[in-house]
Motif scaffolding. Structure first.
Motif, PDB file in Angstrom:
ATOM      1  N   UNK A  87       0.856  -1.185   0.000  1.00  0.00           N
ATOM      2  CA  UNK A  87       0.000   0.000   0.000  1.00  0.00           C
ATOM      3  C   UNK A  87       0.891   1.234   0.000  1.00  0.00           C
ATOM      4  N   UNK A  88       0.362   2.352  -0.446  1.00  0.00           N
ATOM      5  CA  UNK A  88       1.237   3.474  -0.760  1.00  0.00           C
ATOM      6  C   UNK A  88       0.831   4.808  -0.142  1.00  0.00           C
ATOM      7  N   UNK A  89       0.473   4.827   1.129  1.00  0.00           N
ATOM      8  CA  UNK A  89       0.335   6.131   1.783  1.00  0.00           C
ATOM      9  C   UNK A  89       1.723   6.707   2.070  1.00  0.00           C
ATOM     10  N   UNK A  90       1.811   8.005   2.210  1.00  0.00           N
ATOM     11  CA  UNK A  90       3.062   8.613   2.656  1.00  0.00           C
ATOM     12  C   UNK A  90       3.232   8.283   4.133  1.00  0.00           C
ATOM     13  N   UNK A  91       4.368   7.662   4.530  1.00  0.00           N
ATOM     14  CA  UNK A  91       4.572   7.374   5.957  1.00  0.00           C
ATOM     15  C   UNK A  91       4.401   8.640   6.791  1.00  0.00           C
ATOM     16  N   UNK A  92       3.721   8.526   7.921  1.00  0.00           N
ATOM     17  CA  UNK A  92       3.384   9.697   8.715  1.00  0.00           C
ATOM     18  C   UNK A  92       4.589  10.504   9.155  1.00  0.00           C
ATOM     19  N   UNK A  93       5.750   9.860   9.390  1.00  0.00           N
ATOM     20  CA  UNK A  93       6.933  10.577   9.860  1.00  0.00           C
ATOM     21  C   UNK A  93       7.787  11.102   8.710  1.00  0.00           C
ATOM     22  N   UNK A  94       7.366  10.888   7.467  1.00  0.00           N
ATOM     23  CA  UNK A  94       8.039  11.503   6.314  1.00  0.00           C
ATOM     24  C   UNK A  94       7.394  12.878   6.086  1.00  0.00           C
ATOM     25  N   UNK A  95       7.644  13.788   7.006  1.00  0.00           N
ATOM     26  CA  UNK A  95       6.921  15.064   7.016  1.00  0.00           C
ATOM     27  C   UNK A  95       7.276  15.937   5.820  1.00  0.00           C
ATOM     28  N   UNK A  96       8.479  15.814   5.299  1.00  0.00           N
ATOM     29  CA  UNK A  96       8.869  16.636   4.151  1.00  0.00           C
ATOM     30  C   UNK A  96       8.206  16.135   2.876  1.00  0.00           C
ATOM     31  N   UNK A  97       8.119  14.807   2.711  1.00  0.00           N
ATOM     32  CA  UNK A  97       7.410  14.268   1.557  1.00  0.00           C
ATOM     33  C   UNK A  97       5.919  14.555   1.674  1.00  0.00           C
ATOM     34  N   UNK A  98       5.394  14.538   2.901  1.00  0.00           N
ATOM     35  CA  UNK A  98       3.985  14.873   3.101  1.00  0.00           C
ATOM     36  C   UNK A  98       3.700  16.312   2.689  1.00  0.00           C
ATOM     37  N   UNK A  99       4.676  17.194   2.912  1.00  0.00           N
ATOM     38  CA  UNK A  99       4.498  18.590   2.503  1.00  0.00           C
ATOM     39  C   UNK A  99       4.418  18.703   0.987  1.00  0.00           C
ATOM     40  N   UNK A 100       5.228  17.926   0.273  1.00  0.00           N
ATOM     41  CA  UNK A 100       5.151  17.914  -1.185  1.00  0.00           C
ATOM     42  C   UNK A 100       3.806  17.356  -1.629  1.00  0.00           C
ATOM     43  N   UNK A 101       3.359  16.301  -0.983  1.00  0.00           N
ATOM     44  CA  UNK A 101       2.067  15.710  -1.331  1.00  0.00           C
ATOM     45  C   UNK A 101       0.942  16.725  -1.180  1.00  0.00           C
ATOM     46  N   UNK A 102       0.999  17.497  -0.112  1.00  0.00           N
ATOM     47  CA  UNK A 102      -0.081  18.451   0.163  1.00  0.00           C
ATOM     48  C   UNK A 102      -0.190  19.536  -0.906  1.00  0.00           C
ATOM     49  N   UNK A 103       0.948  19.892  -1.511  1.00  0.00           N
ATOM     50  CA  UNK A 103       0.896  20.968  -2.512  1.00  0.00           C
ATOM     51  C   UNK A 103       0.926  20.439  -3.948  1.00  0.00           C
ATOM     52  N   UNK A 104       0.754  19.119  -4.111  1.00  0.00           N
ATOM     53  CA  UNK A 104       0.751  18.514  -5.446  1.00  0.00           C
ATOM     54  C   UNK A 104      -0.668  18.078  -5.795  1.00  0.00           C
ATOM     55  N   UNK A 105      -1.235  18.690  -6.790  1.00  0.00           N
ATOM     56  CA  UNK A 105      -2.581  18.331  -7.269  1.00  0.00           C
ATOM     57  C   UNK A 105      -3.589  18.292  -6.131  1.00  0.00           C
ATOM     58  N   UNK A 106      -3.503  19.269  -5.240  1.00  0.00           N
ATOM     59  CA  UNK A 106      -4.474  19.372  -4.166  1.00  0.00           C
ATOM     60  C   UNK A 106      -4.402  18.256  -3.151  1.00  0.00           C
ATOM     61  N   UNK A 107      -3.256  17.598  -3.067  1.00  0.00           N
ATOM     62  CA  UNK A 107      -3.093  16.528  -2.088  1.00  0.00           C
ATOM     63  C   UNK A 107      -3.800  15.245  -2.457  1.00  0.00           C
TER      64      UNK A 107
END
Length: 506
Positions: free
Chosen positions: A397-417
């Motif tokens: 499964x492919x969620x962003x790991x919760x402690x990968x906070x920098x990748x999560x920030x990219x996810x949030x600003x990419x295509x509306x998350x």
């Protein structure tokens, strides 16, 4: 069979199956004695005794012929710096016939120059014994002389002759707490947990950690970023039949691939020596690149179970690479994985990891699957679709790991998350593979790093899936501090994981 130093307290007997039993008396503080025994075998011995960190290993001293056919007196050694290589040094007297060589114009095939082969003296057609460590080379002759100091390769004996076994050395191997116990023939009373044995495709390989590699020695090797031989290996046919040196070299190359997959870095099987009827009749002197030792390169191994895990991986790789096409696919995919894993520009590492996943997806579904090349292109119009089908087949499964906070920030600003971890990683990869003016590709270093770490982890999992590994792995990307033995989880395609939500974050 080697016997220990004379000691009145040691008794040696042998059981019906040939196993040695070592018995001795251990004395309590009150002076009473108790009988203690063990059945641990001697460690594998090799023709060349390994040395310490960065310590050159002398292979030969005496007369030799260099690549020009000139006779010298000197040494052949393994040296570690600036990179592992077989090195020859020596001197010879000059003659009038040598004057013509001064005006010879060197020639070679295009831009390449071959590493010269050295030929050494071989009394009785055996591999010469390792020189005494106290040997000192002779002084250069008083008359005119020539010196040589060069990188070389060498082969002693005929690789087509039948062999009973081959031993070899492994530099910068692995630290494990679950090896089976072995002992030195010179000290039978102090065994250590150093052995790993594995079998695959009709071959059996034994790996013994040398006695000097205690916790202090592993730390010194890690902190020095240097190199030393840490393990002695032995290769045999499982059914006891003979084999040639050529066959041994091919299998040792496959073992090298398995070690790279298990350790996440480059090491190899150095200085193979072949034996027939107990005599060393063949040897190969060549080297390959070796990466510094660190446990952090391996995503999979936990110290408490490392021998079992690595042995299982090696067995799977031996079985898998019996087919040439499969070996080729594994070789190329490993190049992506190890290159990214051992340190490279973060953005480039991300691109390499995704390319490796593409390779493995095509191999899985087209080369060995039901897709044709044409139907694959129609069904998968972009890189993300190709990689996603492979990861889905692996139950990742492919969620962003919760402690990968920098990748999560990219996810949030990419295509509306709306993208998951794979979609976010592929979007970042496209920024560097397909640069478009005005498209945001200036991610921060930690954003590139977390995307690359995750993509390379998926690539490593895909390699384990490729060779059908079913064992446990270390939860390398889990949040928080974990202790060896407490952080194992099944691979996502294992029966224990099917039906669960498996993610890289544990």
């Amino acid at each position: 069979m080697a016997e220990p130093e004379p000691n009145a307290n040691i008794q040696i007997t042998y059981e019906d199956d040939g196993r040695r039993v070592v018995t001795w008396n251990r004395y309590r503080p009150d002076g009473s004695a108790e009988s203690v025994s063990h059945r641990f075998p001697d460690m594998v011995s090799h023709h060349y005794a390994p040395g310490g960190v960065g310590e050159d290993l002398r292979l030969y001293s005496g007369g030799f012929i260099d690549g020009r056919g000139k006779y010298f007196e000197g040494d052949v050694s393994i040296v570690w710096t600036p990179s592992p290589r077989v090195h020859v040094s020596g001197t010879r007297e000059l003659t009038e016939d040598d004057l013509g060589d001064l005006f010879a114009v060197p020639s070679g095939p295009g831009i390449w120059s071959e590493v010269p082969e050295v030929l050494v003296e071989q009394p009785d057609n055996l591999v010469p014994p390792q020189p005494d460590e106290t040997y000192e080379p002779a002084e250069p002759p008083a008359v005119s002389h020539e010196s040589i100091a060069d990188r070389v390769v060498g082969e002693l004996g005929d690789r087509s002759m039948d062999l009973d076994s081959v031993t070899f050395l492994i530099p910068n191997g692995w630290d494990a707490g679950d090896g089976s116990r072995i002992c030195s023939p010179h000290n039978l009373l102090q065994p250590w947990p150093g052995r790993m044995t594995t079998s695959g495709d009709g071959w059996t390989a034994t790996f013994d950690c040398v006695r000097a590699m205690d916790h202090k020695a592993w730390r010194a090797l890690r902190d020095s970023a240097g190199a030393r031989f840490t393990h002695i290996g032995q290769l045999t046919r499982t059914d006891g039949s003979t084999f040639t040196g050529e066959e041994a070299l091919q299998v040792l190359e496959r073992i090298r691939l398995g070690l790279m997959l298990g350790l996440g870095r480059r090491t190899s099987c150095f200085l193979p020596v072949g034996y027939r009827n107990g005599q060393p009749v063949w040897a190969s002197w060549r080297t390959l690149p070796v990466d510094p030792y660190t446990r952090m390169h391996s995503h999979w191994l936990s110290w408490e179970t490392a021998s079992a895990q690595l042995g299982d991986i090696l067995a799977k790789v031996l079985d898998f690479t019996g087919d040439g096409a499969r070996k080729e696919a594994l070789t190329h995919a490993l190049a992506y994985y190890v290159t990214t894993n051992t340190g490279i520009d973060s953005a480039l590492g991300l691109g390499l990891a995704v390319s490796g996943l593409q390779l493995l997806s095509y191999f899985h579904f087209v080369t060995e699957g039901s897709y044709s090349s044409a139907t694959w292109k129609v069904a998968h119009t972009n890189t993300e679709a190709e990689v996603r089908e492979l990861l889905d087949a692996m139950n990742v499964s492919m969620p962003v790991p919760g402690h990968f906070i920098n990748l999560a920030a990219v996810q949030a600003r990419t295509d509306g998350g709306q993208r998951d971890a794979l979609g976010t990683v592929i979007c970042m990869r496209n920024h560097i593979v397909h640069p478009v003016r005005g498209r945001p590709g200036n991610h921060k270093i930690r954003e590139w790093a977390e995307a690359g770490i995750l993509a390379n982890y998926w690539l490593g999992l895909a390699l384990l899936h490729l060779v059908s590994y079913q064992g446990d792995i270390r939860a390398a990307l889990a949040d928080g501090v974990h202790h060896d033995g407490d952080d194992l989880l099944p691979v996502p395609w294992a029966p224990a994981a099917i039906g669960t939500t498996w993610s890289a974050g544990g």
